[in-house]
Write an enzyme that holds these catalytic residues in place. Structure first.
Site, mmCIF file in Angstrom:
data_model
loop_
_atom_site.group_PDB
_atom_site.id
_atom_site.type_symbol
_atom_site.label_atom_id
_atom_site.label_comp_id
_atom_site.label_asym_id
_atom_site.label_seq_id
_atom_site.Cartn_x
_atom_site.Cartn_y
_atom_site.Cartn_z
ATOM 1 N N LYS A 1 0.820 -1.218 0.000
ATOM 2 C CA LYS A 1 0.000 0.000 0.000
ATOM 3 C C LYS A 1 0.852 1.265 0.000
ATOM 4 O O LYS A 1 0.457 2.274 -0.574
ATOM 5 C CB LYS A 1 -0.949 0.011 1.203
ATOM 6 C CG LYS A 1 -2.135 -0.906 1.033
ATOM 7 C CD LYS A 1 -3.254 -0.527 1.980
ATOM 8 C CE LYS A 1 -4.477 -1.404 1.774
ATOM 9 N NZ LYS A 1 -5.514 -1.170 2.778
ATOM 10 N N LYS B 1 -5.001 -8.824 -7.222
ATOM 11 C CA LYS B 1 -6.186 -8.985 -6.378
ATOM 12 C C LYS B 1 -7.310 -8.052 -6.841
ATOM 13 O O LYS B 1 -7.031 -6.921 -7.222
ATOM 14 C CB LYS B 1 -5.783 -8.637 -4.943
ATOM 15 C CG LYS B 1 -6.681 -9.182 -3.882
ATOM 16 C CD LYS B 1 -6.135 -8.819 -2.506
ATOM 17 C CE LYS B 1 -6.292 -7.344 -2.224
ATOM 18 N NZ LYS B 1 -6.064 -6.969 -0.838
ATOM 19 N N LYS C 1 -10.752 -2.427 -4.358
ATOM 20 C CA LYS C 1 -11.523 -1.171 -4.437
ATOM 21 C C LYS C 1 -10.720 -0.071 -5.087
ATOM 22 O O LYS C 1 -11.275 0.863 -5.665
ATOM 23 C CB LYS C 1 -11.833 -0.666 -3.029
ATOM 24 C CG LYS C 1 -12.644 -1.563 -2.182
ATOM 25 C CD LYS C 1 -12.593 -1.071 -0.736
ATOM 26 C CE LYS C 1 -13.442 -1.959 0.150
ATOM 27 N NZ LYS C 1 -13.340 -1.627 1.557
HETATM 28 P P1 AMP Z 1 -11.407 -4.399 3.141
HETATM 29 O O1 AMP Z 1 -12.329 -3.927 2.105
HETATM 30 O O2 AMP Z 1 -9.960 -4.247 2.770
HETATM 31 O O3 AMP Z 1 -11.734 -3.913 4.489
HETATM 32 O O4 AMP Z 1 -11.618 -5.986 3.181
HETATM 33 C C1 AMP Z 1 -12.750 -6.570 3.783
HETATM 34 C C2 AMP Z 1 -12.652 -8.072 3.722
HETATM 35 O O5 AMP Z 1 -12.681 -8.519 2.362
HETATM 36 C C3 AMP Z 1 -11.342 -8.633 4.309
HETATM 37 O O6 AMP Z 1 -11.634 -9.808 5.058
HETATM 38 C C4 AMP Z 1 -10.516 -8.964 3.108
HETATM 39 O O7 AMP Z 1 -9.622 -10.027 3.361
HETATM 40 C C5 AMP Z 1 -11.579 -9.379 2.100
HETATM 41 N N1 AMP Z 1 -11.135 -9.152 0.711
HETATM 42 C C6 AMP Z 1 -10.835 -7.950 0.131
HETATM 43 N N2 AMP Z 1 -10.474 -8.119 -1.155
HETATM 44 C C7 AMP Z 1 -10.542 -9.458 -1.413
HETATM 45 C C8 AMP Z 1 -10.302 -10.270 -2.576
HETATM 46 N N3 AMP Z 1 -9.931 -9.730 -3.734
HETATM 47 N N4 AMP Z 1 -10.484 -11.611 -2.464
HETATM 48 C C9 AMP Z 1 -10.889 -12.171 -1.277
HETATM 49 N N5 AMP Z 1 -11.138 -11.463 -0.163
HETATM 50 C C10 AMP Z 1 -10.981 -10.127 -0.209
#
Ligand code: AMP
Ligand code: TRP
Length: 333
Positions: free
Chosen positions: A114, A198, A201
């Site tokens: 990041k 990956k 967002k």
């Molecule tokens: P965040 O939006 O970063 O807060 O992520 C929220 C949840 O979504 C966390 O448990 C991440 O590990 C999961 N997550 C985010 N992006 C991915 C992805 N591309 N594949 C699988 N899990 C994801």
């Protein structure tokens, strides 16, 4: 076994299929098991480790709550709350930052990704982010943490911090050591434009992800434009090794339809992507469209969403306040 579940999602907008299949889908099944006690947190303190527009942040907090509820988490059964409201989180994070070691944080790969090339310009918060995450988890005596694969290292750090605190202050078992709950398969959903990255967002191209607020036409269009290779679909798992896009799309289909990868490889073996993509679009529309419609409906019910957060705050605050009080005593405040 009765599980105490805690997980968090950042209110940074554009919740997508990766969030759903990697995390939220799992939250829903844990919520549905009456034996579990679940706490789901909208982690706005984590969100501001990178720049956020204050007005958008407020909307995104509500949208995250709407997404939880639209996906099937029952706010009567699970606690849904907003991290910044429960003051014990930031306070515990400070105390734990005096327990965590620089060397441990220096190993965190997400920070490296990041922060990018210019680490000097990254916020201090982005660096100490996993310590705040440990505070979130440990305040609730959490036994299990459902997350996507990318959070595994942060969970290991949380376990190390808990253990060191318990040892340093000679309070064996004060912080419970949590277990990660990471799905064995499809725990990392990749970009529709590049099977080696990956789904995220922050990726500039909207075509790289299915957002949970996409409508039918957007879903179909994104799958039509999703990157593939020039070969027909493979006849065995081995062939998927060098075909990241085929692997990702078949994985998404399997996870959405709760069917095994092997079965789908058999079914689609030798077919063209265009044919498979029709089935994939249909599976996505069946699963994601109702969620998308429900999110949009709930976003018009601000009062209801705020009530969920207020109610969740009261319950979460009661648990966290008791724990921070004991932390004060242990540390000698
Ligand atoms: P965040 O939006 O970063 O807060 O992520 C929220 C949840 O979504 C966390 O448990 C991440 O590990 C999961 N997550 C985010 N992006 C991915 C992805 N591309 N594949 C699988 N899990 C994801
Ligand atoms: N760091 C997690 C992510 O970006 C979000 C998060 C914050 C979290 N606190 C947590 C996840 C506690 C699980 C438990 O995905």
């Amino acid at each position: 076994m009765n599980k105490k579940i805690f997980s968090g999602v950042q209110p940074t907008g554009n919740l997508h299929l990766g969030n759903y299949l990697g995390a939220i889908k799992n939250f829903v099944s844990l919520n549905n098991d009456k034996k579990n006690k679940c706490v789901f947190c909208v982690v706005d303190l984590h969100a501001i480790t990178t720049k956020q527009d204050p007005k958008e942040l407020k909307n995104n907090i509500r949208e995250t709550v709407a997404t939880f509820v639209a996906s099937g988490i029952d706010p009567k059964r699970s606690i849904i709350f907003n991290q910044s409201q429960v003051k014990a989180h930031s306070e515990t994070a400070w105390i734990l930052s005096c327990v965590a070691r620089m060397g441990w944080l220096n190993r965190m790969t997400q920070f490296k990704e990041k922060a990018g090339k210019d680490k000097e310009k990254a916020s201090v918060g982005l660096y100490s982010y996993p310590v705040l995450m440990a505070a979130d988890i440990l305040l609730y005596d959490t036994s299990h943490v459902p997350v996507g694969e990318d959070q595994k290292q942060h969970l290991e750090l949380c376990r190390d911090i808990a253990q060191k605190f318990n040892n340093d202050f000679e309070v064996i078992d004060f912080f419970k050591i949590p277990e990660p709950l990471i799905q064995k398969e499809f725990s990392r959903i990749m970009s529709l434009k590049d099977g080696s990255r990956k789904m995220s967002k922050s990726e500039p191209s909207d075509l790289s992800r299915i957002n949970l607020t996409d409508d039918k036409d957007q879903i179909i269009n994104k799958i039509k434009k999703a990157k593939t290779d020039i070969f027909p679909l493979p006849s065995n798992k081995e062939e998927l090794k060098d075909r990241p896009e085929a692997k990702n799309l078949l994985g998404i289909f399997s996870s959405l339809t709760n069917t095994s990868l092997d079965k789908n490889i058999n079914n689609f073996s030798g077919k063209n992507f265009s044919e498979f993509k029709e089935d994939l679009s249909q599976a996505l529309v069946d699963k994601i469209l109702p969620i998308s419609n429900e999110i949009k409906k709930l976003l018009n019910e601000k009062k209801y969403l705020d009530e969920i957060l207020l109610n969740g705050y009261e319950k979460a605050n009661e648990i966290a306040s008791k724990k921070i009080k004991k932390i004060h005593e242990i540390v000698g405040f």
